[in-house]
Motif scaffolding. Sequence first.
Motif: not given
Lengths: 258, 258
Positions: A39-40, A54, A68
């Motif tokens: 998940e972000s 992430t 990221d």
Amino acid sequence: MKVRGRVYAPDLRSDDAECVLAPDESHHLAQVLRIRAGESVQVIDGRGGQWLATVATVGRREVVLTIDAALDATPEPPVLVTLGIGLLKGDQMDSVIRDATVLGASTVVPLVTDHVTVPTKAWQGGGPLDRWHRVAVAAAKQSGRAVVPAIQDVTHFDAFMASGARDAVVACIEPSADVPARPARLEFPRTPTVRLLVGPEGGWSATELDALGGVEADLLSLGPRTLRAEAVPIVALTLLWSSWGWTSSTPDPPSRLR
Amino acid sequence: MKVRGRVYAPDLRSDDAECVLAPDESHHLAQVLRIRAGESVQVIDGRGGQWLATVATVGRREVVLTIDAALDATPEPPVLVTLGIGLLKGDQMDSVIRDATVLGASTVVPLVTDHVTVPTKAWQGGGPLDRWHRVAVAAAKQSGRAVVPAIQDVTHFDAFMASGARDAVVACIEPSADVPARPARLEFPRTPTVRLLVGPEGGWSATELDALGGVEADLLSLGPRTLRAEAVPIVALTLLWSSWGWTSSTPDPPSRLR
């Protein structure tokens, strides 16, 4: 990809590829948001840095992120405002720290002034300062701010006035004070740094008003009605941004929806 | 003579020589402030009237005042602002009513909008309206305002937009909304009446933004950070007064303490 949360990583450097979150931030993601690997999240360093990341691994007390990309951070106000505020009782002070963070103060200094009634034992030791810092971190995360204001040690009014000699000073004046104050609608000259002074619930003493006169403080009226103590910093900061704009890049033309 | 308290007497007429206070106001003076015959109080009628009065008799449920003199009331803002606000949950709504009163709104209309999440049963019936009125009365007394804003029935957004056709409309736009909004520092044209619209925590729907466009609403940015819902009316009203002045008699020249 949907961003699930915002986390605070004060030690993150701009070239780090990975980030091991502190226990409290890890706990929040793992236990409260029940986040999963893949998940972000957004990461702020509290100094204006903001990243997309992430989730790599989720442990009960340690969540590891892969960084990221750097993001454009939420724009900061055009002026560095140090809010000096007469000490209020615990929950009111938390409220002030939270709203000052959301409304763009760069530093908050809790002040001991002549009319402060909070007992000394309520603010001595590191406890309150740690709590106020946590309140500021939470407010930055919730409001989308990438900067966490510095919360300084409790300071006496005289010491505060003796510091920061080249800063402009704006002082809020309560309705009952018998001094002429600047009405809301005038323009303030924009300077790089400002000290914004808010008294405690009992207002300023005559000695303090003299000291404000000595530094040619701008005295700001917050209107003819008595505001709640916690609302004063909200109103005062809004008046400054109404004069200077919310951000240094505030666009010029007025706009209407058509 | 020291004024011991402020009381609300909505039925007082300007030529009355005596005033029998309602049970709740009597209770407050007698039991909370423990006031005695001969002490002074201020009386407001909630419509801008303000008097000095002397306590004549103190009963447990009935305090009688002798009216001594009409006072110049705290000045009102230069524009009649009707605050239409998307319903929030109970304590948040109380907070909004209180701060809207202190910051000079003339009317508050709780709105049902597309993104309101408060369940219907929470606001139906007279209970909430009675409570909101009491919150407004308490805020007027505490802040020194002689006017108690009218709290209207909960109204649907469409009905609110269909009313007050000649009023100017200013609508607050949340940072996440993808519409161009007026920055904080621009001037608003001063009109006699304004409807100030504040959305619920989820902001405006696309349909509502279209409706605002249809009436050429001024869209007002409250900055790039997400404010607490309760802080939004404080910031929005302050921005209006920063443009129009706190009162219609706001003096012109800036002033500094020397």
